[in-house]
Design a protein around this motif. Structure first.
Motif: not given
Length: 340
Positions: A54-61, A94-96, A100-103, A128-138
């Motif tokens: 999941m560090h590769d955005p193509e794999h995330v997609y 994924m949220a980085t 992933g954030r769109d997903g 969980l909070h790392l995911a929320f932190k990255h999601l909130a940047q959008l």
């Protein structure tokens, strides 16, 4: 004569804790199948492998496209601690990525994650909070968190989480409150954030002042900052040993001093002297915020009188390396020298 002998050791570069990854385009579909396996070890190994991919955005997609998010949402309810920890880690990675954030928003992952806010495993809550932190940047991500009615829960958790997670919570709250601070203000966010201003941890002080900037944008936030006596603490933080804390404290005062009550509360707390000292900060953000607060205070007759002898200091800033500081200094001089 040589004898054929099978080694009892694993081949080199083989990780026994990860699932074997299939070749090419079959890799992610196979892992998605293994995520749904009834065998605990199979699920754990699949998650370990997915974390790396999941560090590769193509794999995330591709993972989102084939339905991995639905499988991961189901694993958030798993009774095994390691499965939940690795699932939240996959989601955080994924949220980085933007995809992933769109997903997350399309598949309602925010709601699924919210059930783990009180998970007994701190590693799970941290992911969980790392995911929320990255999601909130959008902006859409921050709005999604607000619309999920999670702000009261995040404010409440701020008082009970360990320090490392508190920092992540404050980052998330600061971004979300820029979108809408209504629920936070109704959940006593101001007094809770006020307590964090007194923390011995400079990161928490800095992030708390950043969150208070967002809280202070609406009028109700400005009023609560005055009512809860936060302004004297912000004035004290103008002399903090960390420049980032100083700059953010000035930023919060910049909004609070828009109101008459805020202006006089800052003047009563003797804010002018530390603000003048902040004009020499190495951070352009700190200089800019300090000038803007002084401009606000100069709108009060008492503030204007105290600042008249400091006009030369502000004029010197008209030659600052920052164009924003130059403009702010020019406006400040005009306000201080204004005569009725």
């Amino acid at each position: 004569m040589a004898h054929a002998q099978i080694s009892k050791y694993l081949p080199p570069d083989i990780n026994p804790t990860q699932a074997a990854i299939a070749y090419g385009c079959r890799a992610l579909p196979k892992l998605n199948e293994e995520l749904q396996s009834e065998d605990l070890l199979t699920r754990q190994k699949a998650l370990m492998a997915l974390c790396d991919l999941m560090h590769d955005p193509e794999h995330v997609y591709m993972a989102i496209r084939i339905g991995c998010l639905e499988s991961l949402k189901a694993l958030l309810k798993d009774t095994n601690d390691l499965v939940r920890i690795k699932t939240t880690e996959v989601l955080y990675v994924m949220a980085t990525h933007n995809v992933g954030r769109d997903g997350f928003l399309e598949h309602d992952v925010i709601h699924a994650l919210s059930f783990l806010l009180s998970d007994p495993q701190s590693a799970c809550r941290e992911n969980l909070h790392l995911a929320f932190k990255h999601l909130a940047q959008l902006p859409a991500g921050a709005k999604g968190i607000v619309n999920s009615s999670l702000i009261p829960s995040l404010v409440w958790k701020l008082q009970r989480e360990e320090e490392g997670i508190q920092e992540l919570l404050l980052d998330t709250l600061a971004a979300c409150l820029m979108e809408d601070a209504t629920e936070a203000l109704a959940s006593r966010a101001v007094p809770f954030l006020k307590e964090k201003l007194l923390s011995a941890n400079s990161n928490i002080r800095s992030k708390a002042t950043q969150a208070l900037i967002a809280v202070s944008i609406p009028l109700e936030g400005k009023n609560q900052m005055w009512q809860h006596n936060v302004i004297p603490i912000l004035v004290h933080l103008l002399k903090d040993k960390e420049e980032e804390v100083q700059a953010n404290a000035a930023g919060a005062l910049m909004y609070v001093t828009v109101t008459t009550e805020g202006k006089y509360a800052a003047l009563d707390a003797e804010a002018i002297r530390p603000l003048l000292e902040l004009l020499h900060s190495s951070l352009s953000k700190a200089r800019l915020n300090a000038i803007k607060v002084l401009t606000m205070l100069a709108e009060a007759p008492e503030g204007r009188k105290l600042l008249q002898s400091h006009v030369p200091t502000l004029r010197a800033l008209e030659e600052d390396t920052s164009a924003a500081v130059q403009r702010a200094a020019q406006i400040a001089v005009k306000v201080i020298e204004w005569k009725p």
